[in-house]
Enzyme design. Structure first.
Site, PDB file in Angstrom:
ATOM      1  N   LYS A  74       2.735 -19.738 -20.648  1.00  0.00           N
ATOM      2  CA  LYS A  74       2.493 -17.920 -21.279  1.00  0.00           C
ATOM      3  C   LYS A  74       3.642 -18.247 -21.951  1.00  0.00           C
ATOM      4  CE  LYS A  74       2.665 -12.791 -19.411  1.00  0.00           C
ATOM      5  NZ  LYS A  74       2.703 -12.589 -18.145  1.00  0.00           N
ATOM      6  N   SER A 149      -0.933  -9.536 -17.368  1.00  0.00           N
ATOM      7  CA  SER A 149      -0.400  -9.677 -18.291  1.00  0.00           C
ATOM      8  C   SER A 149      -1.001 -10.995 -18.691  1.00  0.00           C
ATOM      9  CB  SER A 149       0.706  -9.015 -18.958  1.00  0.00           C
ATOM     10  OG  SER A 149       1.498  -9.815 -18.214  1.00  0.00           O
ATOM     11  N   SER A 173       1.205  -9.675 -12.789  1.00  0.00           N
ATOM     12  CA  SER A 173      -0.021  -9.848 -14.113  1.00  0.00           C
ATOM     13  C   SER A 173      -0.246 -12.007 -13.683  1.00  0.00           C
ATOM     14  CB  SER A 173       1.559 -10.288 -15.626  1.00  0.00           C
ATOM     15  OG  SER A 173       1.008  -8.732 -15.855  1.00  0.00           O
TER      16      SER A 173
HETATM   17  N1  GLN Z   1       0.449  -3.963 -15.070  1.00  0.00           N
HETATM   18  C1  GLN Z   1       1.327  -4.134 -14.692  1.00  0.00           C
HETATM   19  C2  GLN Z   1       2.637  -3.392 -15.182  1.00  0.00           C
HETATM   20  O1  GLN Z   1       2.041  -3.052 -16.894  1.00  0.00           O
HETATM   21  C3  GLN Z   1       1.608  -4.831 -14.232  1.00  0.00           C
HETATM   22  C4  GLN Z   1       2.492  -5.997 -15.352  1.00  0.00           C
HETATM   23  C5  GLN Z   1       3.041  -7.047 -15.068  1.00  0.00           C
HETATM   24  O2  GLN Z   1       2.845  -7.729 -14.359  1.00  0.00           O
HETATM   25  N2  GLN Z   1       3.871  -8.101 -15.890  1.00  0.00           N
HETATM   26  O3  GLN Z   1       3.220  -3.633 -15.603  1.00  0.00           O
END
Ligand code: GLN
Length: 483
Positions: A74, A149, A173
């Protein structure tokens, strides 16, 4: 596509050429419509692969746990010499001078970095649509999102554009895109895997974790990345330098008895608040999975976790507050984007941040700054922290009388590209089942548990702090016998 374990064994025995395997993966990536990667590490990776093929019989190489395994990273994780953008314009062109601790561990064990995967900008999102580099598409339906994400990482594993991948999980994410793409994803206990070199979004919530096509591969990757690292002061004190052996099934030969024994007698809690809002197809698959556990000798009971309704509000307040502070370092002086002529500090700082950050990142910085500002701190941020403590306690209580908790990872299957991005609140609401886990800091895994109209559904299994082993074994037992 072979599993990581098959790749390692094949390379060590000479049955697989690492260079050929990697070339095939790059061919696939170059022909792909998915947009899984932001940056490829092709020349370097192929050169390393040739070296692996040449030296595979050397004692030092024979010992490596991930010898020659192509892995996707990532783009929030720092890689020495490879551009690391966090999918943001502001970091475009930034090449870290050092490796994250997990990257050092991967290299030590012989893994080969394919490239850096697409994601929501600075990990802020649930669909991989906030990336400056355009969205990634869901491999099961190109009109849908892969989840986020870490959507690039999970989509890549799902179609063989990588054998393994790393993601990071602040509020879902890893698990959300694993669920939407039909792969396995693990969020480890907070403080378990070193965050050194992970570009921070909300540092009290996030963890780096493995993404793979099987539970055994997930366990193997966890084993490699969970090494002791003094540079992350929040990492728990692991007693010795050797990581725990999670990949039990490989060592014992992949036996059914491992899974059956572990599931027999297991007490599963099914919190009703996590299931109530799910779509009928998701509910059905998750209940089928719970009944499968019962067939394998587990017992289950429906439970209630009353404070869960406050989790989303608490999570978003904490995450945005931390983000507003963590992202202050992107000022155009130290990293990445530098445009126009330099004026006084405030003007230059504002212009670069204005141009460099996307809409969602700006929204969160503004809301987070507001929540932390004098006069509002107690009303919002402090209250959110108190709720967090209540939620953590509620998980600890539930896990006193149950070995694991089972629930849907996401309340629905992958949605259409463009469907929710215009309405941020609807995206935040999609995280209802994943964010409570990060607030509590407990480990959680998403494993595929069925499909609806060809779109994958994920089962989320949650364990006690630092009991990754328990949820991995439960997931393994289910994977071998259930789905
Ligand atoms: N969807 C959540 C956010 O936008 C989690 C994102 C993540 O785990 N980085 O904060």
């Amino acid at each position: 596509m072979q599993t990581a374990i098959e790749v390692v064994e094949g390379i060590k025995s000479g049955a697989i050429s690492c260079e050929e395997l990697l070339s095939k993966i790059y061919d696939r990536i170059e022909k792909s419509d998915l947009n899984c990667y932001i940056t490829l590490n092709k020349e370097n990776a192929l050169e390393t692969a040739r070296d692996v093929d040449k030296r595979r019989e050397e004692a030092d190489f024979k010992r490596k746990k991930l010898l020659g395994v192509p892995i996707a990273i990532k783009d929030a994780i720092s890689t020495k010499g490879i551009q690391t953008t966090c999918a943001s314009k502001i970091l475009t062109g930034y090449v870290p001078p050092y490796d994250a601790a997990v990257i050092e561990a991967l290299k030590r064990e012989g893994a080969i970095i394919i490239g850096k995967t697409n994601m929501d900008e600075f990990c802020m999102g649930t669909s991989t649509e906030t990336s400056y580099y355009g969205p990634t598409k869901n491999p099961h339906d190109l009109t849908r999102v892969p989840g986020g994400s870490s959507g690039g990482s999970t989509a890549a594993v799902s179609v063989g554009e990588a054998v393994l991948a790393l993601g990071s999980d602040t509020g879902g994410s890893i698990r959300c895109p694993a669920s939407f793409c039909g792969v396995v994803g693990l969020k480890t206990t907070y403080g378990f895997v070193s965050r050194y070199g992970l570009i921070a979004y909300a540092n009290s919530l996030e963890q780096i974790g493995p993404i793979a096509s099987s539970v055994t591969d997930t366990a193997l990757l966890l084993e490699v990345i969970s090494t002791k690292d003094e540079r992350d002061s929040t990492q728990i004190k692991i007693k010795n330098d050797a990581p725990t052996n999670y990949c039990w099934s490989w060592r014992n030969g992949t036996t059914r008895s491992v899974s059956e024994d572990i599931i027999k007698g297991m007490r599963i809690g099914v919190p009703k608040e996590f299931i109530e809002g799910a779509s009928p197809a998701v509910k059905k698959s998750v209940w089928n999975a719970v009944r499968k556990f019962e067939d394998l000798g587990a017992s289950y009971e429906e439970i209630s976790m009353r404070n869960l309704k406050y989790a989303l509000a608490s999570y978003y307040l904490i995450a945005m507050s931390e983000a507003s502070s963590n992202l202050a370092r992107f000022d155009g002086l130290r990293y990445g984007l530098r445009t126009g002529k330099d004026e006084d500090w405030h003007t230059t700082f504002s212009r670069i941040r204005g141009e460099g950050f996307g809409e969602e990142v700006k929204r969160r910085i503004i809301l987070g700054t507001y929540a932390l500002s004098a006069g509002y701190y107690g009303k919002y941020y402090l209250k959110a922290l108190k709720v967090r403590t209540l939620i953590k306690r509620e998980f600890e209580e539930a896990l006193k009388t149950h070995d694991i908790l089972a629930m849907p990872t996401m309340p629905f299957v992958a949605f259409e590209l463009g469907e929710r991005i215009k309405d941020p609140l609807s995206l935040y609401l999609a995280d209802v089942n994943t964010v409570p886990i990060n607030l509590a800091g407990v480990p959680s895994i998403s494993v595929p548990c069925g499909t609806s109209n060809g779109l994958p559904i994920g089962l989320q299994l949650v364990g006690k702090h630092f009991e990754e082993d328990g949820i991995l074994k439960a997931a393994y037992g289910y994977e071998q016998n259930g789905c």
